[in-house]
Design an enzyme around this catalytic site. Structure first.
Site, PDB file in Angstrom:
ATOM      1  N   LYS A 108      -2.943  44.218  48.898  1.00 47.53           N
ATOM      2  CA  LYS A 108      -3.586  43.118  49.626  1.00 47.53           C
ATOM      3  C   LYS A 108      -4.915  43.623  50.179  1.00 47.53           C
ATOM      4  O   LYS A 108      -4.958  44.579  50.944  1.00 47.53           O
ATOM      5  CB  LYS A 108      -2.692  42.643  50.775  1.00 47.53           C
ATOM      6  N   ASP A 157      -9.316  39.173  58.268  1.00 47.29           N
ATOM      7  CA  ASP A 157      -8.404  38.037  58.396  1.00 47.29           C
ATOM      8  C   ASP A 157      -8.623  37.357  59.749  1.00 47.29           C
ATOM      9  O   ASP A 157      -8.084  37.792  60.767  1.00 47.29           O
ATOM     10  CB  ASP A 157      -6.950  38.526  58.264  1.00 47.29           C
ATOM     11  N   LYS A 203      -6.793  32.965  64.444  1.00 43.95           N
ATOM     12  CA  LYS A 203      -6.044  33.892  65.277  1.00 43.95           C
ATOM     13  C   LYS A 203      -6.618  33.905  66.690  1.00 43.95           C
ATOM     14  O   LYS A 203      -7.822  33.728  66.864  1.00 43.95           O
ATOM     15  CB  LYS A 203      -6.161  35.314  64.703  1.00 43.95           C
ATOM     16  N   ASP A 263      -6.853  44.520  57.352  1.00 43.45           N
ATOM     17  CA  ASP A 263      -6.006  43.698  56.491  1.00 43.45           C
ATOM     18  C   ASP A 263      -6.231  43.961  54.990  1.00 43.45           C
ATOM     19  O   ASP A 263      -5.645  43.306  54.148  1.00 43.45           O
ATOM     20  CB  ASP A 263      -6.219  42.211  56.826  1.00 43.45           C
ATOM     21  N   ASP A 266      -3.093  31.258  58.024  1.00 43.61           N
ATOM     22  CA  ASP A 266      -3.035  32.668  58.407  1.00 43.61           C
ATOM     23  C   ASP A 266      -1.997  33.435  57.575  1.00 43.61           C
ATOM     24  O   ASP A 266      -1.954  34.658  57.608  1.00 43.61           O
ATOM     25  CB  ASP A 266      -2.717  32.782  59.905  1.00 43.61           C
ATOM     26  N   GLU A 296      -2.148  34.054  54.587  1.00 40.58           N
ATOM     27  CA  GLU A 296      -3.004  34.078  53.394  1.00 40.58           C
ATOM     28  C   GLU A 296      -2.667  35.225  52.450  1.00 40.58           C
ATOM     29  O   GLU A 296      -2.902  35.141  51.249  1.00 40.58           O
ATOM     30  CB  GLU A 296      -4.478  34.178  53.814  1.00 40.58           C
ATOM     31  N   ARG A 300       0.085  36.414  51.260  1.00 42.96           N
ATOM     32  CA  ARG A 300       1.017  36.093  50.176  1.00 42.96           C
ATOM     33  C   ARG A 300       0.377  35.189  49.126  1.00 42.96           C
ATOM     34  O   ARG A 300       0.779  35.194  47.971  1.00 42.96           O
ATOM     35  CB  ARG A 300       2.307  35.489  50.762  1.00 42.96           C
TER      36      ARG A 300
HETATM   37  N1  BES Z   1      -2.713  40.027  58.332  1.00 46.20           N
HETATM   38  C1  BES Z   1      -1.673  39.358  59.004  1.00 46.20           C
HETATM   39  C2  BES Z   1      -0.491  40.277  59.338  1.00 46.20           C
HETATM   40  C3  BES Z   1      -0.778  41.416  60.289  1.00 46.20           C
HETATM   41  C4  BES Z   1      -0.506  41.283  61.629  1.00 46.20           C
HETATM   42  C5  BES Z   1      -1.271  42.606  59.822  1.00 46.20           C
HETATM   43  C6  BES Z   1      -0.764  42.318  62.497  1.00 46.20           C
HETATM   44  C7  BES Z   1      -1.515  43.658  60.681  1.00 46.20           C
HETATM   45  C8  BES Z   1      -1.258  43.511  62.020  1.00 46.20           C
HETATM   46  C9  BES Z   1      -1.149  38.206  58.155  1.00 46.20           C
HETATM   47  O1  BES Z   1      -2.052  37.631  57.294  1.00 46.20           O
HETATM   48  C10 BES Z   1      -0.700  37.157  59.114  1.00 46.20           C
HETATM   49  O2  BES Z   1      -1.495  36.679  59.843  1.00 46.20           O
HETATM   50  N2  BES Z   1       0.582  36.847  59.080  1.00 46.20           N
HETATM   51  C11 BES Z   1       1.134  35.875  59.951  1.00 46.20           C
HETATM   52  C12 BES Z   1       2.092  35.045  59.151  1.00 46.20           C
HETATM   53  C13 BES Z   1       2.532  33.780  59.811  1.00 46.20           C
HETATM   54  C14 BES Z   1       1.381  32.813  59.953  1.00 46.20           C
HETATM   55  C15 BES Z   1       3.629  33.165  58.986  1.00 46.20           C
HETATM   56  C16 BES Z   1       1.852  36.591  61.088  1.00 46.20           C
HETATM   57  O3  BES Z   1       2.390  37.679  60.856  1.00 46.20           O
HETATM   58  O4  BES Z   1       1.841  36.086  62.190  1.00 46.20           O
HETATM   59 ZN    ZN Z   2      -3.590  38.891  56.639  1.00 41.87          ZN
HETATM   60 ZN    ZN Z   3      -3.251  36.137  58.190  1.00 42.01          ZN
END
Ligand code: BES
Ligand code: ZN
Ligand code: ZN
Length: 495
Positions: free
Chosen positions: A263, A268, A275, A286, A345, A347, A349
């Site tokens: 990824k 992000d 966020k 990210d 967010d 994204e 996947r």
């Molecule tokens: N890049 C984030 C995950 C992340 C969080 C990486 C903290 C490193 C540190 C990912 O894209 C994300 O935002 N995931 C969300 C998913 C949710 C919206 C289902 C999350 O983990 O909150």
């Molecule tokens: Zn992300």
């Molecule tokens: Zn994200």
């Protein structure tokens, strides 16, 4: 930093600072010949009540009576318990301590080891020295704040000189790959956008004997990476898909074909599901999965990997402009399944699903592993030190856990409960990109799995926790850690 090797005793090693080691309860340093230096160090250990506990460090000035002026004794904790990890950390500590007192050359006299242990110990020590010497100081203009850079480390151990030299080379190759991944994560996001990261992949990949192809937006449209392109739409920076290939010298019909997928969201913001400030600050990390894949690929020639390995990087920025993809959108994917956007967010996947499906169809791998900073939920489950491992393939799970242990990384298995799949059901589309709040790392892994044939040995490594370090240790300063590189390199080496 240059690494030299030797078999000489601590008293003969010439450096600004020389380090040796002691186990818990030792009254003298291990692997140091009986003589004046050993006696003086033992006396100093006694005077300082230095016990060799893990993490302890003792510094002693020999006033020029031996080859090195200053000596460090570093505690390794209990003998026989996680010794290699302790040695790696100890050498990192020595390198950091040396730089802190403005020393440029370091010598390390390792504890005695036998047979294969010599190789593992030298390798771990060299890795540790490089990790401890690592700084990301490219943007510091104040000379007073610039850290001292170690110029060389001389690693001395008992055992065959050739074996020691080879092991040191392996350690240096591994460390260079980890530090490349660290540098990429540490680079500020407006400098390292997908275009810039693809350029680094080309130069670093070619330097390491890989073939590298970069696909631009028009080519991605042609390939049909529709889901990845939807994420990229919100950004001014063009998305890039990088395909790196390593081919071993000798290939037979039995040669494994491995695909690694990373990824590479270079920033992000969350997209329209923006966020909050605190959650966005570290989001230059990210692309840690793509950085780990690139890093690992650059080590394959030097570690003599016997498998054919493909590294796929999905590089995009998740941003918000007038064209950004929206919650409620329904996306087409490379696979053909449609996906409702429940949250912009989630994204990662959406980027990964296109690459995974493409890899399975076009590259016909014998095994596939993806690395992604995919979910905050994985951090909730395992904390910041460990990578979550998801797979339906027991043999692959075993091999990856073994590789992680050998490399000194924390990887922990998490389940892929089939029961949670129904959370990904969508009314208007085949799937939705978010599940319920609980078990979010699992539903993310299940989502990815929906784009792959069930019989393909595939594992997903969620590195959201360990990719970025907010509390410095001897081995990793604040920022990028290079998480995942060692696990992957060790796994491929073991084939
Ligand atoms: N890049 C984030 C995950 C992340 C969080 C990486 C903290 C490193 C540190 C990912 O894209 C994300 O935002 N995931 C969300 C998913 C949710 C919206 C289902 C999350 O983990 O909150
Ligand atoms: Zn992300
Ligand atoms: Zn994200």
């Amino acid at each position: 930093m240059k690494i030299r090797t030797s078999g000489m005793d601590l008293a003969e090693l010439k450096a600004d600072v020389a380090a040796c080691f002691a186990y818990e309860g030792d009254s003298r340093p291990a692997g140091v010949k009986n003589g004046p230096l050993a006696r003086e160090l033992a006396a100093e250990m006694k005077a300082e009540t230095f016990k060799g506990n893990l993490g302890d460090i003792m510094s002693w000035n020999a006033d020029g009576r031996f080859g090195s002026r200053r000596f460090l004794v570093i505690g390794l904790g209990k003998k026989g318990k996680g010794e290699l990890d302790a040695l790696r950390a100890g050498c990192a500590k020595a390198a950091r301590a040396a730089a802190a007192i403005h020393c440029k050359t370091l010598a390390l006299r390792l504890p005695p080891a036998s047979g294969k242990q010599v190789v593992s110990a030298v390798r771990a020590a060299v890795e540790g020295a490089h990790f401890g010497a690592y700084h990301f100081d490219r943007y510091l203009t104040d000379v007073d704040r610039q850290p001292v850079h170690l110029v060389s480390a001389l690693v001395s151990s008992n055992g065959s000189a050739t074996a020691i030299r080879k092991a040191a080379a392996l350690g240096s190759a591994m460390a260079a790959s980890v530090c490349l991944a660290r540098d990429l994560v540490n680079e500020p996001p407006s400098r390292l956008n997908p275009v810039a990261m693809a350029k680094v992949a080309v130069t670093e990949g070619r330097k390491s004997g890989l073939t590298v192809k970069v696909y631009n937006r028009a080519e991605l449209v042609k390939l049909g990476f529709k889901s990845m392109l939807a994420v990229a739409r919100g950004s001014k920076a063009a998305p890039k898909f990088v395909h790196l290939v390593y081919k071993p010298k000798h290939r037979t019909v039995k040669t494994e074909r491995i695909v690694l997928v990373g990824k590479g969201v270079t920033f992000d913001s969350g997209g329209l599901n923006l966020k909050p400030a605190g959650g966005m600050l570290a989001m230059k990390c990210d692309m840690g999965g793509a950085a780990a894949v690139l890093g690992a690929m650059t080590a394959l020639r030097d570690t003599g990997c016997k498998a054919e390995v493909h590294g796929l990087l999905g590089l995009v920025e998740n941003m918000v402009n007038g064209d950004a993809y929206k919650p409620g959108d329904i996306l087409d994917t490379y696979h053909g399944k449609t996906v409702e956007v429940g949250n912009t967010d989630a994204e990662g996947r959406l980027v990964m699903c296109d690459l995974l499906a493409y890899a399975a169809k076009k590259l016909k791998p014998t095994a596939m592993v993806d690395l992604a900073t995919l979910t905050g939920a994985c951090m909730v489950a395992l904390g910041v030190l460990a990578t979550g491992l998801f797979t339906r393939h027991a043999a692959l799970e075993k091999a990856l856990l073994q590789a992680a242990g050998d490399g000194g990384e924390k990887v922990w298995p998490l389940p892929m409960f089939e029961e949670y799949l129904d959370q990904l059901q969508s009314g208007p589309a085949d799937l939705i990109n978010i599940g319920q709040r609980w078990g979010g790392a699992i539903t993310a892994a299940l989502f990815l799995g929906e784009f792959l044939p069930r019989d393909l040995p595939w594992a997903h490594l969620d590195i959201a926790g360990p990719a970025f370090c907010e509390k410095a240790t001897a081995e990793t300063p604040l920022g990028g850690t290079g998480a995942g590189v060692r696990t992957i390199v060790r796994w491929l080496e073991g084939m």
